[in-house]
Write a protein that holds these residues in place. Structure first.
Motif, PDB file in Angstrom:
ATOM      1  N   ALA A  24      36.460  36.033  35.418  1.00 18.24           N
ATOM      2  CA  ALA A  24      35.893  36.294  36.814  1.00 18.24           C
ATOM      3  C   ALA A  24      34.736  37.166  36.944  1.00 18.24           C
ATOM      4  O   ALA A  24      33.724  36.894  37.605  1.00 18.24           O
TER       5      ALA A  24
ATOM      6  N   ARG B  32      44.674  38.854  47.713  1.00 15.69           N
ATOM      7  CA  ARG B  32      43.244  39.042  47.942  1.00 15.69           C
ATOM      8  C   ARG B  32      42.729  39.521  49.463  1.00 15.69           C
ATOM      9  O   ARG B  32      41.788  39.955  49.572  1.00 15.69           O
ATOM     10  N   MET B  33      43.368  38.746  50.407  1.00 21.62           N
ATOM     11  CA  MET B  33      43.049  39.021  51.670  1.00 21.62           C
ATOM     12  C   MET B  33      42.980  40.482  52.144  1.00 21.62           C
ATOM     13  O   MET B  33      42.188  41.156  52.662  1.00 21.62           O
TER      14      MET B  33
ATOM     15  N   ARG C  12      40.403  42.431  49.880  1.00 23.76           N
ATOM     16  CA  ARG C  12      39.068  41.768  49.834  1.00 23.76           C
ATOM     17  C   ARG C  12      37.887  42.851  50.016  1.00 23.76           C
ATOM     18  O   ARG C  12      36.757  42.445  49.566  1.00 23.76           O
ATOM     19  N   LYS C  13      38.164  43.844  50.570  1.00 29.20           N
ATOM     20  CA  LYS C  13      37.014  45.000  50.806  1.00 29.20           C
ATOM     21  C   LYS C  13      36.966  46.050  49.800  1.00 29.20           C
ATOM     22  O   LYS C  13      36.360  46.541  49.665  1.00 29.20           O
TER      23      LYS C  13
ATOM     24  N   PHE D 213      48.655  35.317  45.636  1.00 27.71           N
ATOM     25  CA  PHE D 213      47.350  35.580  45.348  1.00 27.71           C
ATOM     26  C   PHE D 213      46.570  35.621  46.565  1.00 27.71           C
ATOM     27  O   PHE D 213      45.752  36.695  46.808  1.00 27.71           O
ATOM     28  N   MET D 214      46.438  34.610  47.393  1.00 25.69           N
ATOM     29  CA  MET D 214      45.611  34.713  48.793  1.00 25.69           C
ATOM     30  C   MET D 214      45.923  35.628  49.561  1.00 25.69           C
ATOM     31  O   MET D 214      45.065  36.388  49.892  1.00 25.69           O
ATOM     32  N   PRO D 215      47.328  36.064  49.858  1.00 28.59           N
ATOM     33  CA  PRO D 215      47.508  37.174  50.825  1.00 28.59           C
ATOM     34  C   PRO D 215      46.917  38.351  50.102  1.00 28.59           C
ATOM     35  O   PRO D 215      46.490  39.362  50.767  1.00 28.59           O
TER      36      PRO D 215
ATOM     37  N   ILE E  41      44.672  39.720  40.465  1.00 27.75           N
ATOM     38  CA  ILE E  41      44.742  38.852  39.555  1.00 27.75           C
ATOM     39  C   ILE E  41      45.939  39.462  38.465  1.00 27.75           C
ATOM     40  O   ILE E  41      46.886  38.837  38.201  1.00 27.75           O
TER      41      ILE E  41
ATOM     42  N   LEU F 124      39.743  42.634  43.161  1.00 28.23           N
ATOM     43  CA  LEU F 124      39.872  41.439  42.478  1.00 28.23           C
ATOM     44  C   LEU F 124      40.650  41.499  41.355  1.00 28.23           C
ATOM     45  O   LEU F 124      41.750  40.749  41.094  1.00 28.23           O
TER      46      LEU F 124
END
Lengths: 80, 470
Positions: B326, B279-280, B283-284, B275-277, B294, B290
């Motif tokens: 969210a 989202r990174m 992210r723009k 999820f973190m990578p 998910i 998002l």
């Protein structure tokens, strides 16, 4: 007088977590802020990037342990 | 070797006793040998694949560390992770295409868990979170650690490597194992037979579909958390405290909270490494990014259990639930600030909604086919009282056994709220050695007698753990 990094960052935090009374501290972690989870974390990171006009890498973001780390990272990135 | 078999308890008693008497310096090597011995009792061929994957990752991480800071490090990390993901996917897919002439392939035991350990280890080294392991033996013990290999919990390498070589803690370990066995044999198995019957005869029932809707999640929780209890207790007998997997998940007041309290070692892993990578990278893209992240994450959670439509729908449903939460989080937060007096009602409603949505999605997870799931959902509220046909008059599937399971579940929730095992485990035992060990031995004896009684009264435990197949 220009705002310090901490003041600007505080503004971003208040905006993202929608809480005007929020005051950041260097030792603050996600557990201390209502609504700071893995979903809002990157929303916060993206807002910080916009505010300070910097770009973080995934490795940099995964290394963050608390607000102090984030401030240090912003300082490092903006002083370049 | 099943955790609820007499063979396993015997293996454990012998292996833990030897662990106690060997010198501290040999502990890592001993844990490694015991883990491979355990593995080989089920799958000697799989042990070769396990060893190969371990060596591959061990060498790959060392190489990756040497390239750190160069552009080649990224390429190498991508290649290693790619190979590990392909390795996992290959066996996950093989199970579901048995007609293609590769039925002789046996899925390596615990592959879903140990491949996750390997992937996160390589990424941690690449991200500079930890140095690559120099010593092969503790690292190989980490990957093969037998208490965790069947069904987790997924421990991070730095956490494990900092503990390997520690001495055992006996009393908390035995209590935790006993707690797990009780949950499995008294609660999960007594509920399982009725649930299994409902899902095996979805369209042939006269009533009682609610059992498939409401009781299946309780059975799954009792079953899976029991497996974790036994894994954590067993780990402690070998000096390693594993991460917790559950935090009373059915007390959550939102779906996001539920996922922070259910199968935590797995969802935390996905949060950090998928999820973190994602989202990174997205992210723009704002809310589109998002929802995309998910969805990929929850579908990955679903399909990790196997390649099937039910698991896919399960993932999509949770993606809808979490995305909704969210995207409305800010508005809901503002509303609750304006009306603090609604807080208690909001919590009750949140809990009610969360529990029902979780049950709803789990029907797709459990049903044999999607049409079975839809049939069951359409009939949940009909002929509620007409469930007698589900129970046989005798045996583990009697109405009495079902009642034992339900009462056991209520007791389980109560005990987990107050955790008697924790304060029991905190009792500092002082006094002469023979006295302490008499207590340990009698606790273990009570455990064995209780286990024997359960087996004698309910027949050999025949229900395998639900999560032992993933």
């Amino acid at each position: 007088m220009t705002e310090t990094i901490e003041q600007r960052l505080n503004r971003v935090f208040q905006e993202i977590f929608d809480d005007d009374s929020l005051e950041i501290r260097p030792e603050m972690t996600a557990d201390d802020v209502d609504g700071w989870d893995s979903i809002t974390h990157i929303v916060l990171i993206a807002a910080v990037e916009r505010e300070f006009k910097v770009d973080f890498t995934t490795a940099e973001v995964t290394g963050l342990k608390n607000v102090g780390d984030l401030i240090a990272l912003i300082e490092k990135k903006t002083s370049k | 070797m099943r955790f609820t078999s007499v063979d396993f308890l015997l293996f454990l008693a012998i292996a833990a006793s030897i662990f106690r008497v060997i010198p501290a310096a040999w502990r890592a090597a001993y844990v490694l040998i015991a883990s491979y011995a355990f593995y080989c009792t089920t799958s000697p061929r799989g042990a070769i694949a396990l060893a190969a994957a371990t060596l591959f990752t061990y060498a790959g991480a060392l190489w990756c560390e040497r390239l750190q800071g160069t552009s080649r490090a990224f390429a190498l990390t991508t290649a290693i992770v790619g190979v590990l993901v392909a390795y996992l996917m290959f066996f996950k897919l093989v199970v579901f295409v048995p007609h293609q002439g590769i039925t002789s392939w046996i899925v390596p035991l615990g592959i879903s868990y140990y491949s996750f350990k390997l992937i996160s280890y390589v990424l941690d080294v690449y991200w500079g979170k930890m140095p690559a392991a120099r010593r092969l033996i503790p690292f190989a013990a980490y990957v093969a650690f037998f208490p965790q290999i069947l069904a987790g919990p997924i421990q991070r390498s730095d956490d494990f490597l900092s503990q390997i070589g520690n001495g055992q803690t006996v009393l908390p370990a035995i209590l935790r194992i006993a707690w797990g066995l009780a949950k499995k044999l008294i609660v999960a198995d007594h509920l399982a037979t009725a649930v299994n019957y409902v899902y095996a005869h979805v369209s042939g029932l006269h009533g009682g579909w609610w059992i498939g809707f409401y009781i299946w999640p309780l059975q799954l929780y009792a079953d899976f958390s029991a497996l974790t209890d036994i894994a954590i207790g067993t780990g402690r007998l070998f000096g390693v405290v594993g991460p917790e997997n559950f935090d009373r998940p059915f007390n959550s007041t939102s779906i996001s909270e539920y996922w922070r309290r259910w199968h935590m070692s797995f969802t935390n892993w996905l949060a950090d490494y998928l999820f973190m990578p994602l989202r990174m990278a997205t992210r723009k893209l704002g809310n589109v990014g998002l929802v995309m992240s998910i969805t990929i994450n929850t579908v990955a959670i679903g399909l990790w259990h196997g390649i099937a439509w039910g698991y896919f729908i399960f993932g999509i449903l949770h993606s809808i639930f979490i995305s909704f939460e969210a995207l409305t989080a800010k508005r809901r937060k503002r509303l609750s600030k304006q009306h603090p007096e609604w807080e208690p009602a909001r919590n009750v409603l949140g809990w009610f909604m969360t529990f029902h949505l979780v049950c709803f999605a789990l029907v797709f997870f459990r049903a044999e086919t999607v049409s079975d799931a839809l049939y069951l959902l359409r009939h949940v509220a009909s002929h509620v009282a007409d469930f007698r046909g589900i129970f046989e008059p005798e045996g583990l599937n009697s109405a009495r056994a079902f009642l034992i399971g339900l009462l056991g579940y209520a007791l389980l929730e109560l005990c987990e709220r107050y955790r008697p095992d924790r304060w029991l485990a905190q009792i500092r035992l002082s006094g002469p050695r023979y006295l302490r060990w008499s207590l340990y031995a009698s606790t273990a004896l009570v455990l064995v007698i209780g286990f024997a009684l359960l087996v004698a009264t309910s027949g050999e435990p025949k229900n395998p753990f639900v999560y032992a197949i993933f």
